[in-house]
Design a protein around this motif. Structure first.
Motif, PDB file in Angstrom:
ATOM      1  N   ASP A  43       0.930  -1.313   0.109  1.00 35.77           N
ATOM      2  CA  ASP A  43       0.127   0.023   0.005  1.00 35.77           C
ATOM      3  C   ASP A  43       0.663   1.266  -0.006  1.00 35.77           C
ATOM      4  N   ASP A  86      -0.731  12.385   3.041  1.00 34.51           N
ATOM      5  CA  ASP A  86      -1.611  13.634   2.096  1.00 34.51           C
ATOM      6  C   ASP A  86      -0.768  13.537   0.932  1.00 34.51           C
ATOM      7  N   GLY A  89      -1.673  10.509  -1.147  1.00 36.78           N
ATOM      8  CA  GLY A  89      -2.889  10.572  -1.511  1.00 36.78           C
ATOM      9  C   GLY A  89      -3.155  11.461  -2.899  1.00 36.78           C
ATOM     10  N   HIS A  90      -2.292  12.443  -2.596  1.00 36.32           N
ATOM     11  CA  HIS A  90      -2.371  13.529  -3.814  1.00 36.32           C
ATOM     12  C   HIS A  90      -2.132  12.703  -5.129  1.00 36.32           C
ATOM     13  N   GLN A  92      -1.883   9.241  -5.616  1.00 41.25           N
ATOM     14  CA  GLN A  92      -2.413   7.895  -5.780  1.00 41.25           C
ATOM     15  C   GLN A  92      -3.927   7.832  -5.638  1.00 41.25           C
ATOM     16  N   GLY A  93      -4.502   8.848  -5.203  1.00 46.51           N
ATOM     17  CA  GLY A  93      -5.962   8.787  -5.054  1.00 46.51           C
ATOM     18  C   GLY A  93      -6.323   8.575  -3.848  1.00 46.51           C
ATOM     19  N   ARG A  94      -7.650   8.138  -3.411  1.00 48.33           N
ATOM     20  CA  ARG A  94      -8.152   7.838  -2.266  1.00 48.33           C
ATOM     21  C   ARG A  94      -7.412   6.742  -1.452  1.00 48.33           C
ATOM     22  N   ALA A  95      -7.093   6.827  -0.388  1.00 47.93           N
ATOM     23  CA  ALA A  95      -6.470   5.650   0.338  1.00 47.93           C
ATOM     24  C   ALA A  95      -7.327   4.755   0.774  1.00 47.93           C
ATOM     25  N   ARG A 100      -5.616   4.458   5.812  1.00 52.29           N
ATOM     26  CA  ARG A 100      -6.502   5.336   6.769  1.00 52.29           C
ATOM     27  C   ARG A 100      -6.316   4.947   8.129  1.00 52.29           C
ATOM     28  N   TYR A 103      -3.280   6.779   9.148  1.00 55.27           N
ATOM     29  CA  TYR A 103      -3.261   8.121   9.364  1.00 55.27           C
ATOM     30  C   TYR A 103      -4.158   8.343  10.548  1.00 55.27           C
TER      31      TYR A 103
END
Length: 307
Positions: A43, A86, A89-90, A92-95, A100, A103
């Motif tokens: 991931d 963050d 995610g910018h 690769q898109g939604r985590a 999560r 985070y």
């Protein structure tokens, strides 16, 4: 940690890198059997793009131990982890759910990530470390010679096509940032990596010194088969069986595999491997329910001298 990240990325890419094909063929089944191809590292380290900076902490010295680097990862401040996630995610898109949870609770999740890195190391890198380290140390020696003979500017201009040095500024091609003596912080860390592709990787996370990771010189020879023309001198010291076991460990192998190749009994192989391990010629690495044996740098030198 660059060795871990770049090798995980190589496994994730799917394509067989011609340089590392032998390593990929041996390691990929072990990593999949351990479930690491669907774990935290899968991931956090995508096949392309950004890798969180906290996975490559600034080393405490020129040759940090695995334990020291894992401790540095576990000690990463929560703010730093969330900032890196963050950024990931910018790109690769939604985590997913796993990231999560990292985070939400970095402290407890970082310990799990460190444990997975340790498992990955034992499966994928530790059995081959004698060879990998030789290539990395040769690269470091070459760079040190460049500095002593021609200066730091020459070293940086010869390091990689994406790096240039002039007017006290280090410029990184395809990067929106340049580094001056004032903005770079304390020093600059060069990190040769055995599993890097042709590109340059950077870590710029003040107040830590910037890191530049690049493909180490000599990587193309890493997995070349090493001819054994004569072992008579080594046989005279170790005996025929132990010498044969060493030559068969061109690639890491289990007791069962060595017994099948040599025709020796498993008990005999195990007894001789124990003797070689006690002498510092072989190392053992847990791989699931099996144990992989690998030659050490001492064994490599002994066989080379015997030739």
């Amino acid at each position: 940690m660059w060795q871990v990240g770049s090798s995980v990325r190589m496994l994730a890419c799917g394509a067989a890198d011609p340089v590392h094909r032998r390593w990929l063929e041996q390691v990929r089944p072990r990593v999949a059997a351990a479930g690491l191809d669907e774990g935290w590292l899968a991931d956090l380290i995508p096949a392309t793009g950004y890798v969180p900076d906290f996975l490559n902490p600034a080393p405490a010295g020129p040759a940090p131990t695995l334990a020291e680097e894992l401790a540095a990862i576990v000690a990463t401040p929560a703010r730093r982890v969330r900032q890196d996630l963050d950024h990931l995610g910018h790109h690769q898109g939604r985590a997913g759910a796993r990231l999560r949870s990292l985070y939400a609770d970095p402290r407890s999740r970082l310990a799990r990530i460190a444990k997975e890195i340790e498992t990955y190391w034992q499966l994928a890198l530790a059995p081959y470390w004698a060879r990998i380290r030789t290539v990395l140390e040769a690269d470091v020696l070459h760079r040190a010679r460049q500095v002593s003979q021609y200066g730091v500017g020459h070293l940086l201009n010869e390091l990689h096509p994406q790096v240039s040095w002039g007017d006290d500024v280090l410029r990184l091609l395809r990067s929106p940032r340049s580094l001056s003596r004032e903005t770079a912080g304390a020093g600059l860390l060069l990190a040769p990596a055995a599993f890097k592709g042709p590109g340059l990787s950077t870590r710029i996370a003040p107040p830590d010194p910037p890191q530049l990771a690049y493909r180490a010189r000599g990587t193309g020879t890493l997995w070349e088969r090493r001819a054994v023309t004569s072992t008579a001198a080594v046989v005279a010291v170790l005996g025929r069986r132990r010498t044969l076991l060493l030559t068969e460990l061109e690639a890491p192998a289990t007791t069962t595999e060595l017994a099948q190749r040599t025709g020796f009994s498993k008990a005999g192989v195990s007894q001789n491997l124990t003797a070689l391990r006690n002498a510092g010629l072989v190392t053992a690495h847990r791989a699931g329910r099996s144990v992989l044996y690998a030659r050490t740098s001492v064994a490599e030198s002994l066989l080379a001298a015997g030739r």
